[in-house]
Design a protein around this motif. Sequence first.
Motif, short mmCIF file in Angstrom:
data_model
loop_
_atom_site.label_atom_id
_atom_site.label_comp_id
_atom_site.label_asym_id
_atom_site.label_seq_id
_atom_site.Cartn_x
_atom_site.Cartn_y
_atom_site.Cartn_z
N LEU A 191 1.67 -7.01 3.14
CA LEU A 191 2.73 -7.69 3.87
C LEU A 191 2.66 -7.43 5.37
O LEU A 191 3.45 -7.98 6.14
CB LEU A 191 4.11 -7.25 3.35
N ALA A 192 1.72 -6.61 5.81
CA ALA A 192 1.60 -6.31 7.24
C ALA A 192 1.34 -7.59 8.02
O ALA A 192 0.55 -8.44 7.60
CB ALA A 192 0.45 -5.33 7.47
N PRO A 193 2.01 -7.75 9.18
CA PRO A 193 1.77 -8.95 9.99
C PRO A 193 0.44 -8.84 10.72
O PRO A 193 -0.07 -7.75 10.98
CB PRO A 193 2.94 -8.92 10.98
N SER A 194 -0.12 -9.99 11.04
CA SER A 194 -1.34 -10.05 11.86
C SER A 194 -1.28 -11.30 12.71
O SER A 194 -0.57 -12.26 12.38
CB SER A 194 -2.60 -10.06 10.97
N TRP A 195 -2.01 -11.29 13.80
CA TRP A 195 -1.95 -12.41 14.73
C TRP A 195 -2.42 -13.69 14.04
O TRP A 195 -3.52 -13.77 13.52
CB TRP A 195 -2.79 -12.15 15.98
N GLY A 196 -1.55 -14.71 14.02
CA GLY A 196 -1.88 -15.97 13.36
C GLY A 196 -2.03 -15.84 11.87
O GLY A 196 -2.63 -16.71 11.22
N ASN A 197 -1.51 -14.74 11.30
CA ASN A 197 -1.62 -14.46 9.86
C ASN A 197 -3.09 -14.45 9.42
O ASN A 197 -3.42 -14.88 8.32
CB ASN A 197 -0.83 -15.49 9.04
N ARG A 198 -3.98 -13.91 10.25
CA ARG A 198 -5.40 -13.90 9.92
C ARG A 198 -5.74 -12.89 8.83
O ARG A 198 -6.77 -13.01 8.18
CB ARG A 198 -6.23 -13.58 11.18
N GLN A 199 -4.93 -11.84 8.69
CA GLN A 199 -5.18 -10.82 7.67
C GLN A 199 -6.65 -10.38 7.70
O GLN A 199 -7.38 -10.57 6.74
CB GLN A 199 -4.80 -11.33 6.28
N PRO A 200 -7.09 -9.79 8.82
CA PRO A 200 -8.52 -9.53 8.99
C PRO A 200 -9.03 -8.29 8.27
O PRO A 200 -10.16 -7.88 8.47
CB PRO A 200 -8.62 -9.34 10.51
N TRP A 201 -8.20 -7.69 7.44
CA TRP A 201 -8.55 -6.40 6.84
C TRP A 201 -8.97 -6.50 5.38
O TRP A 201 -8.53 -7.37 4.64
CB TRP A 201 -7.36 -5.45 6.93
N GLN A 202 -9.86 -5.63 4.98
CA GLN A 202 -10.17 -5.39 3.58
C GLN A 202 -10.50 -3.90 3.42
O GLN A 202 -10.96 -3.26 4.36
CB GLN A 202 -11.34 -6.26 3.10
N PHE A 203 -10.25 -3.38 2.22
CA PHE A 203 -10.36 -1.96 1.95
C PHE A 203 -11.44 -1.69 0.90
O PHE A 203 -11.79 -2.57 0.11
CB PHE A 203 -9.03 -1.41 1.44
N ILE A 204 -11.95 -0.48 0.91
CA ILE A 204 -12.84 0.00 -0.14
C ILE A 204 -12.23 1.28 -0.69
O ILE A 204 -11.93 2.22 0.06
CB ILE A 204 -14.25 0.29 0.38
N ILE A 205 -12.03 1.32 -2.01
CA ILE A 205 -11.41 2.47 -2.66
C ILE A 205 -12.50 3.34 -3.29
O ILE A 205 -13.31 2.85 -4.08
CB ILE A 205 -10.43 2.01 -3.75
N ASP A 206 -12.53 4.62 -2.94
CA ASP A 206 -13.54 5.51 -3.48
C ASP A 206 -12.99 6.93 -3.59
O ASP A 206 -12.85 7.63 -2.58
CB ASP A 206 -14.80 5.50 -2.61
N LYS A 207 -12.68 7.34 -4.80
CA LYS A 207 -12.21 8.70 -5.08
C LYS A 207 -11.01 9.07 -4.20
O LYS A 207 -9.95 8.51 -4.32
CB LYS A 207 -13.37 9.69 -4.92
N ILE A 210 -9.82 5.97 1.13
CA ILE A 210 -9.66 4.51 1.12
C ILE A 210 -10.06 4.02 2.50
O ILE A 210 -9.41 4.33 3.50
CB ILE A 210 -8.22 4.10 0.77
N LEU A 211 -11.17 3.29 2.56
CA LEU A 211 -11.73 2.84 3.82
C LEU A 211 -11.08 1.54 4.27
O LEU A 211 -10.81 0.66 3.45
CB LEU A 211 -13.24 2.63 3.69
N LEU A 212 -10.87 1.42 5.56
CA LEU A 212 -10.33 0.19 6.15
C LEU A 212 -11.41 -0.50 6.99
O LEU A 212 -12.00 0.12 7.88
CB LEU A 212 -9.12 0.51 7.03
N THR A 213 -11.64 -1.77 6.71
CA THR A 213 -12.54 -2.57 7.53
C THR A 213 -11.78 -3.78 8.08
O THR A 213 -10.83 -4.25 7.46
CB THR A 213 -13.75 -3.09 6.73
#
Length: 272
Positions: A191-207, A210-213
């Motif tokens: 639900l986090a806002p982003s400029w123009g609702n681009r939602q530029p993030w994706q995560f990697i879950i490992d043990k 939790i990585l943020l890209t």
Amino acid sequence: MKFSKMIEEMRTVRDYKKEPVSPNLIQEVMDAGKTAAGIAGGRNVSILFIDHGKEVFDQLSGKAGYYGKMVEAPHYLVITSKVFPNYLENSGYIMELMRLKSRELDLGTCWLSVEDEGTLREILGIGGEEKITAFAAIGHSYKGIFKHDMSKQSTRMGLEEIAFLKRWGSPCTLEDLEARGLTNIFYYTRLAPSWGNRQPWQFIIDKDRILLTIQKEEREDLRLDAGVVMLYFEKSAHDDGLPGNWKLDIPEDMKAIYGIPEDRTLVGYYSI
């Protein structure tokens, strides 16, 4: 108010009453930002409150705003920062924290972009070497009958779109999130806002991390978006009883280890 409840009610406000906000309320908002530790190993930021909103609005038409349109408000908030690693993520985190405090106090806010920093510095009388990193309108929201309702939340990515499991591209199912106790955390993080609702993030879950890209930044405000989503993840995790904190010092080989493509930036990881 519980964080999860607050962010479900968060809205961007672009129509404001002309009446000024009580100094006591403004001070509470400012204190939320000034006492925040930030996420980048020290604050190194200044928070400015702009009282003369009408004058600033008239001067900034075409030089700042939302999609090129300046938003008229009785007041504005500005963050300036020294330049250091992750200074933009840090500013995004702190400004969004003040927006959340504003929502708790029943005030409206709106992120604004800075198209012409030099002019904005001149208009606001900001000197020194610090950069203007974050800019937002603040005031009492106006819901008059002649105003369009701008309060609906934008659509968000599904839970299975927001994260990978152990390596980039490896699907993470709802069952995977549930087994790790992460379903609620990612539900509210998205639900986090982003400029123009681009939602530029994706995560990697490992043990235990939790990585943020994010997408490679075409424009710098993507890094502000990263700071915002880091705040949402952190607060959601703490609400759900999962302590931890963000690590931004990334080993050089981490991106290769997780197969993160070249068009993505590895911002950091949340250490559980």
